[in-house]
Design an enzyme around this catalytic site. Structure first.
Site, mmCIF file in Angstrom:
data_model
loop_
_atom_site.group_PDB
_atom_site.id
_atom_site.type_symbol
_atom_site.label_atom_id
_atom_site.label_comp_id
_atom_site.label_asym_id
_atom_site.label_seq_id
_atom_site.Cartn_x
_atom_site.Cartn_y
_atom_site.Cartn_z
ATOM 1 N N GLY A 257 0.809 -1.211 0.000
ATOM 2 C CA GLY A 257 0.000 0.000 0.000
ATOM 3 C C GLY A 257 0.833 1.246 0.000
ATOM 4 O O GLY A 257 1.894 1.308 -0.638
ATOM 5 N N CYS A 264 5.867 6.579 15.097
ATOM 6 C CA CYS A 264 6.965 5.677 15.488
ATOM 7 C C CYS A 264 7.835 5.231 14.322
ATOM 8 O O CYS A 264 9.000 5.604 14.244
ATOM 9 C CB CYS A 264 6.396 4.462 16.215
ATOM 10 S SG CYS A 264 5.759 4.870 17.846
HETATM 11 N N1 LIG Z 1 2.612 6.056 20.173
HETATM 12 C C1 LIG Z 1 2.926 4.774 20.212
HETATM 13 O O1 LIG Z 1 2.143 3.910 19.811
HETATM 14 C C2 LIG Z 1 4.273 4.326 20.751
HETATM 15 C C3 LIG Z 1 4.570 2.947 20.771
HETATM 16 C C4 LIG Z 1 5.815 2.548 21.257
HETATM 17 C C5 LIG Z 1 6.738 3.493 21.677
HETATM 18 N N2 LIG Z 1 6.409 4.819 21.622
HETATM 19 C C6 LIG Z 1 7.398 5.789 22.086
HETATM 20 O O2 LIG Z 1 6.854 6.416 23.232
HETATM 21 C C7 LIG Z 1 7.270 7.766 23.318
HETATM 22 C C8 LIG Z 1 6.042 8.661 23.407
HETATM 23 O O3 LIG Z 1 5.336 8.556 22.179
HETATM 24 P P1 LIG Z 1 3.873 9.155 22.015
HETATM 25 O O4 LIG Z 1 3.391 8.711 20.685
HETATM 26 O O5 LIG Z 1 3.055 8.828 23.214
HETATM 27 O O6 LIG Z 1 4.192 10.729 21.998
HETATM 28 P P2 LIG Z 1 3.164 11.905 22.321
HETATM 29 O O7 LIG Z 1 3.777 13.129 21.752
HETATM 30 O O8 LIG Z 1 1.796 11.499 21.910
HETATM 31 O O9 LIG Z 1 3.177 11.994 23.924
HETATM 32 C C9 LIG Z 1 4.180 12.598 24.682
HETATM 33 C C10 LIG Z 1 3.485 13.398 25.790
HETATM 34 O O10 LIG Z 1 4.442 13.808 26.766
HETATM 35 C C11 LIG Z 1 4.086 15.122 27.201
HETATM 36 N N3 LIG Z 1 5.267 15.702 27.848
HETATM 37 C C12 LIG Z 1 6.396 16.169 27.273
HETATM 38 N N4 LIG Z 1 7.291 16.543 28.202
HETATM 39 C C13 LIG Z 1 6.714 16.295 29.410
HETATM 40 C C14 LIG Z 1 7.145 16.434 30.761
HETATM 41 N N5 LIG Z 1 8.354 16.928 31.067
HETATM 42 N N6 LIG Z 1 6.294 16.081 31.741
HETATM 43 C C15 LIG Z 1 5.065 15.594 31.462
HETATM 44 N N7 LIG Z 1 4.609 15.425 30.210
HETATM 45 C C16 LIG Z 1 5.425 15.757 29.191
HETATM 46 C C17 LIG Z 1 3.624 15.792 25.933
HETATM 47 O O11 LIG Z 1 2.834 16.939 26.203
HETATM 48 C C18 LIG Z 1 2.829 14.668 25.270
HETATM 49 O O12 LIG Z 1 1.467 14.687 25.650
HETATM 50 C C19 LIG Z 1 8.136 8.004 22.084
HETATM 51 O O13 LIG Z 1 9.488 7.767 22.418
HETATM 52 C C20 LIG Z 1 7.651 6.939 21.128
HETATM 53 O O14 LIG Z 1 8.629 6.597 20.173
HETATM 54 C C21 LIG Z 1 5.200 5.244 21.186
#
Ligand SMILES: NC(=O)c1ccc[n+]([C@@H]2O[C@H](COP(=O)([O-])OP(=O)(O)OC[C@H]3O[C@@H](n4cnc5c(N)ncnc54)[C@H](O)[C@@H]3O)[C@@H](O)[C@H]2O)c1
Length: 445
Positions: A257, A264
């Protein structure tokens, strides 16, 4: 156990809710007061299947609450998950770890008793060693441990994957840290059906990067095969099926696709490629660069298919564009291949009328120059072509849509750039169906 989750985004909010569901008392810390306020109403600020149900169950009882104050987390919890973002740096040279560093620098001096910090964010190899130095330099008491516990959940299945993960991966160096991790995950490991892999931090860092990059490589591989199918008249779905029967290959992730997207895979592959190049792992860097090049090319393959389906270029044509989320099951539009394609068609002069059942507001915010419809059917009004760009079941399997939309469009032509369409009802309703890597199908009598 009393735990905190710092950063309540797509990963953190889902993890916090799942931890409450497993019986822990949870405080979520979210720096953005608007997101925090929404979460405290027992609802999520983004769409993730099943998440609102858990929030509605555990916020009203107080088992799960949210704050902007890291001091409240330090006072309440004995184990702190770090789930802040690690976006790609603007220059593409690996992750911007600012959010993770800042969360740890803020939290650690506030901790007044032995505690375990558990990083879940995705980081480059070597980051945990740097963070360990920050913890050591800022801790006011002995016994503040740092552990890395990379997360593998899939958006769209975040709740299910948090409650029933395929595996738990932990990188750590002390017995105290191991005891804390075993305690927090005991409700999951007690079921006896999943493996907890305990290793050193650098192995955990590389394993996460390697796993995500492999998933991306699998997607790019079948997309590269789709290119060959387009040129030979072969059917990529049948090719993928034949390949996947082999247990060493499998069917998962083998749908060709528009390519991978989201918050990520794109950044994780780019960061791993950059890190591999920097450390002189030329084979890994070259392989990952090819994975990315194939992924970038999917947009051009989709434009070529749309042009072929229209029998003319797209300028001046009206396209009903179904989908904006980077995949079905989420409202996330970060690095969305669907929106990248919509943008390209707009640049080429088409009127792109977009509808997405959950990501509409986010798409409108990030792409205000596109046109938006109130429903899938509304999008098809006098359209020259329908594009299925996100594999929502409402677009791909609802038999009413092809029959109803047939009355609205100027031409019954659908281009499915996710290869997810149940084509039968479309063909029966008089549509010509185009998919990437498959011969065109014309209406059944
Ligand atoms: N989204 C996924 O499905 C997923 C899956 C596996 C790993 N990850 C990893 O997890 C991490 C987060 O990803 P995400 O998609 O949730 O990102 P996101 O941007 O949706 O969430 C991060 C959150 O952290 C908050 N934040 C930033 N600094 C802060 C602080 N000092 N104190 C409190 N809150 C704070 C932000 O406002 C935001 O809401 C990344 O490293 C990502 O690679 C994400």
């Amino acid at each position: 156990m009393r735990i905190s989750v710092i950063g309540c985004g797509h990963l953190g909010a889902s993890h916090a809710a799942a931890m409450a569901e497993l019986g822990h008392e949870v405080i979520g810390v979210e720096i953005d007061p608007d997101k925090c306020a929404v979460l405290n109403t027992g609802k999520s600020w983004f769409y993730e299947a099943g998440l609102d149900d858990l929030l509605a169950r555990h916020v009203p009882t107080g088992r799960l609450r949210f704050t902007t104050d890291p001091g409240a987390a330090a006072a309440f919890a004995d184990l702190h998950f770090i789930a802040t973002g690690t976006p790609l740096r603007e220059d593409g040279r690996g992750y911007d770890a600012t959010q993770v560093v800042s969360a740890i620098e803020t939290l650690v001096p506030l901790i007044d008793r032995p505690a375990t910090i558990v990083g879940k964010s995705t980081v480059t190899v070597g980051t945990v060693a740097t963070l360990q130095r920050i913890v050591t330099a800022n801790a006011k008491v002995a016994g503040v441990e740092l552990v890395w516990n990379p997360e593998f959940l899939r958006e769209g299945h975040a709740v299910q994957d948090s409650l029933f993960p395929d595996r738990i991966l932990v990188g750590l160096t002390t017995a105290a840290a191991r005891a804390a991790i075993e305690e927090v995950y005991a409700p999951i490991t007690a079921r006896g059906d999943i493996e907890m892999v305990v290793t050193d931090p650098q192995t955990a860092e590389v394993a996460k990067a390697a796993a995500n990059s492999y998933l991306a490589a699998k997607i790019s591989y079948i997309n590269a095969v789709a290119e060959v199918c387009d040129l030979t008249g072969a059917n990529v779905d049948d090719v993928a099926h034949v390949m996947g029967i082999d247990k060493r290959i499998g069917h998962a992730g083998m749908r060709p696709g528009l390519g991978y997207g989201g918050g990520c895979l794109p950044k994780d592959v780019a960061a791993f490629a950059y890190a591999a190049g920097e450390m002189g792992a030329a084979g890994a860097a070259g392989l990952l660069d090819s994975v990315q090049a194939v992924n970038r090319g999917r947009q051009y393959a989709a434009v070529a298919l749309i042009t072929q389906a229209l029998n003319s270029d797209v300028c001046g044509r009206t396209i009903a564009f179904l989908g904006g989320a980077f995949k079905a099951g989420t409202s996330d539009v970060r690095d969305s291949p669907a929106l990248r394609l919509a943008d390209r068609l707009h640049q080429l002069g088409a009127t792109v009328r977009l509808f997405d059942p959950e990501a509409q507001d986010n798409a409108r915010r990030t792409h205000p120059h596109l046109a938006f419809a109130d429903s899938a059917l509304d999008a098809t009004h006098e359209a020259d072509l329908v594009v299925i760009a996100t594999e929502w079941p409402a677009f791909t399997t609802d038999p009413k849509l092809p029959a109803d939309a047939a009355e609205h469009v100027t031409t019954r032509t659908v281009v499915d750039v996710r290869n997810a369409l149940d084509a039968g009802p479309w063909l029966a309703a008089g549509w010509t169906v185009h998919q990437l890597g498959r011969p065109t199908r014309t209406p059944t009598a």
